[in-house]
Design an enzyme around this catalytic site. Structure first.
Site: not given
Ligand code: IVH
Length: 681
Positions: A120, A122, A124, A229, A320, A420, A423, A438, A444
């Site tokens: 899935e 990650k 932010d 989510y 990452k 400006c 000009c 300006c 200009c």
């Molecule tokens: S699972 C035991 N799934 O990433 C597992 N975390 O250190 C618990 N995060 O701050 C986390 N997307 O909020 C999981 N699809 C995802 C995630 C996710 C973002 C964040 C989570 C936490 C950090 C994990």
């Protein structure tokens, strides 16, 4: 209605409204028009006002309305909120290393089948635990140190995507974990709005989400465009868990929780690598920031077997992507002048690779923001490039600011110049606006192309054939600087231009010549004064009669003109206060541009002054615009639709409903010949 009936109705309304919320915010597929939704919402509010005992915690009316808190109460997590190991090797080897570790821990030999993973995104933002009891949201908490978080229930209630009541048959206790975040379009929109009001902006979507949830005043949190989510579970009671992580997410979606569609169940390291690559391709197009993907062993049984090391599960990893923020230094701060004169400070940067491209400059948006962030030459800054938005300076690392021998910074704070940079005309910044402009207008060069196109436009000086390609060439070859230069064009200069045949050059020269005879209204409109559109230009021409009278007008006399208020009057004053603009007007006069002055005289003797016309259908020889000009030159008005106030309808071929309406109302109907007869004086 008795209390029992009211209770039943309130319950039905809550269900229906939450159903519409789910369709709108989670499924992104609205089921009712906004007005219908509002009606239901108001009915529920009225009921609850009448019978306060019916106001339940899961009522959609209770999303906003909490009072500011002195502080957040601590919440002890029943199941600790762990973090996840991060794989910083952004290459496929990062995924292989994780798969190899999992196989080793499970004691699998090479010949055994691939491990199945749930992959899935990650997200932010900020991790949140939502506790539902009997399907009703009773508590929301941040992660805190993993053992104890903060009670942010009031703020979480304001997040429309988070259901206050689950649908279907949720278990008696269900804790859902997921991420609160701000989408990129919401972030941009919010910051644009803040910038326009000269208010502080959010640094980036992640800080914005975290800061919003940790606001003590829920009314402030409600203003922030937060999303959510779900990606996992906390405590559950009375639920026979699905056997896979993928199955858990499917079940959460069925309960009405938002689960991201970009997820997959894949086999082995190769499956992980493919997912990582696919999402990396999509990264810029996603409406929210991700800094990587997350892999989880799909089988709950295998997850149990793998267990945890210290505070991290062995069955999951975050893989990452290259960062969207990077450090670099500011080499200069330059100013860009946009097509409307807007002046934007831009930081020139030592080249840095960020968000997949090399960035050499970043916007500072406007003076207010440049000063708030206090960006100076020589500073080390964080630049951010996410998606395909323009790179921007996020913040300055103050501790790295270069200082002189006396310890003072080497460079002064950013200051907007008074003139400006292109000009040298005066720079204007109205008190209540964030954007400086300006005032050079036509003069200009940065604004010249745009201004020339406007000047030559059909409703302005109407120079046929002078389109954007030609204007581009004329300005780039320094043949034309101001509109007055258009009247100095010669055939030789013209045919030396790229792709310019003699015939078209002659046509354009003829069109330029023809435009010398115009009306005062068109001339005023052509000048491109900010806030002076076609209608205002006509009003000004009618009111002042002569250009010199307009030039001599003060703010008060300008405001005598219909529809001219303080803003428009100030724009006009500013325009004529700029010597360059007056100079261009003089040059145009010298070049032989003439207009019919004192139109009011014609209007006085006009048979149609003050009369309202409606034009419909195709006239045999006149275009709509020509007929309109003739009517307006004689002090008449042209309206778009027929009413009792209409004096004449001028009808041509294939006139439709307007003609029917005129007949029904008994309005005089004229054909073109009768119309020409009428306006003959
Ligand atoms: S699972 C035991 N799934 O990433 C597992 N975390 O250190 C618990 N995060 O701050 C986390 N997307 O909020 C999981 N699809 C995802 C995630 C996710 C973002 C964040 C989570 C936490 C950090 C994990």
């Amino acid at each position: 209605m008795d209390l029992q009936q009211a209770a039943a109705r309130a319950e039905a309304l809550r269900r229906e409204i939450e159903g519409h919320n789910h369709a709108y915010y989670v499924l992104d597929a609205p089921t009712v028009p906004d007005a219908e939704y509002d009606k239901l919402f108001r009915e529920l509010q009225t009921l609850e006002a009448e019978y306060p005992e019916l106001r339940t915690a899961d009522s959609p009316t209770q999303r906003v309305g909490g009072k500011p808190l002195p502080q957040f109460a601590p919440v002890r997590h029943v199941v600790p909120m762990l973090s996840i190991r991060t794989e910083t090797d952004t290459e496929p080897t990062g995924a292989r290393a994780f798969d190899a570790r999992v196989r080793r821990e499970l004691g699998l030999v090479e010949t055994e089948a691939a491990v199945e993973y749930a992959a899935e995104l990650k997200f932010d933002g900020l991790a949140i635990n939502l506790r539902y009891e009997d399907g009703v949201l009773v508590q929301a908490a941040t992660r805190g140190d993993g053992e104890t978080g903060e009670d942010v229930t009031q703020n979480i209630r304001t997040v429309r995507r988070i259901p206050l009541r689950l649908i279907g048959a949720p278990p008696p206790v269900l804790e859902v974990r997921g991420e609160v975040f701000i989408s990129r379009p919401d972030f941009e929109r919010y910051n644009d709005k803040q910038r326009a009001l000269d208010r502080p902006t959010l640094v980036n979507p992640r800080n914005g989400a975290a800061g919003s949830i940790r606001q003590l005043d829920p009314a402030m949190a409600a203003e922030r465009p937060l999303s959510f989510y779900a990606y996992g579970l906390g405590e559950t009671r009375g639920w026979e868990l699905p056997q896979t992580h993928g199955g858990v997410l499917d079940a959460l979606a069925v309960f009405g929780l938002p689960v991201c569609e970009h997820r997959a169940v894949v086999q082995g390291a190769e499956g992980l690598i493919a997912f990582h690559a696919r999402m990396r391709e999509m990264r810029d197009a996603l409406p929210f920031d991700i800094d990587g993907v997350v892999y989880k062993v799909n089988s709950q049984a295998l997850q149990q077997r793998l267990g945890f090391v210290t505070r991290e599960p062995r069955w999951a990893v975050a893989h990452k992507y290259p960062a969207e923020e990077a450090l670099t230094t500011v080499e200069a701060i330059e100013l860009q002048v946009g097509r409307t004169g807007a002046i934007t400070p831009v930081a020139r940067l030592a080249p840095v690779f960020v968000g997949g491209v090399t960035v050499t400059n970043a916007t500072l948006h406007n003076e207010g923001e440049a000063r708030r962030k206090d960006v100076r030459i020589g500073d080390t800054v964080i630049v951010r490039r996410a998606g395909d938005v323009i790179p921007e300076v996020v913040s300055v690392l103050m501790e790295r600011r270069p200082a002189g021998a006396n310890g003072e910074p080497l460079h002064p704070p950013f200051e907007l110049p008074k003139t400006c940079p292109v000009c040298s005309s005066a720079v204007e910044k109205p008190e209540d606006e964030a954007i400086a402009r300006c005032s050079g207008g036509l003069f200009c060069p940065a604004q010249r192309k745009q201004a020339l196109l406007h000047f030559a436009g059909r409703r302005a000086m109407d120079i046929e054939g002078l389109g954007d390609k030609l204007v581009e060439q004329l300005v780039d070859h320094a043949i034309v600087r101001t509109p007055a230069d258009l009247y100095k064009l010669g055939l030789v200069k013209m045919i030396n231009l790229e792709r310019m045949a003699e015939k078209s050059a002659l046509n354009i020269l003829a069109a330029v010549e023809k435009s010398k005879h115009t009306t005062l209204a068109r001339f005023i409109f052509a000048l491109g004064i900010r806030n002076v559109g076609e209608a205002t230009a006509k009003d000004l021409a009618r009111h002042f009669g002569k250009l010199d009278a307009l030039l001599a007008a003060d703010v008060d006399s300008l405001q005598q003109v219909p529809d001219v208020g303080p803003v428009v009057a100030a724009s006009i004053m500013r325009f004529f206060a700029e010597p360059h603009n007056v100079e261009v007007i003089e040059q145009l006069r010298a070049a032989g541009v003439k207009w019919t002055e004192g139109e009011s005289a014609a209007v006085v003797n006009s048979p149609i002054a003050g009369k309202t016309f409606v034009l419909t259908g195709a006239l045999p020889t006149l275009t709509r615009d020509e007929a309109k000009d003739m009517i307006e030159a004689l002090g008449g008005k042209v309206a778009g639709s027929v009413s009792k106030k209409t004096d004449y309808v001028v009808a041509g071929a294939e006139a439709g409903s307007k003609l029917d309406k005129a007949q029904a109302l008994g309005v005089s109907i004229l054909d073109e010949t009768q119309f020409r007869e009428l306006i003959k004086t």
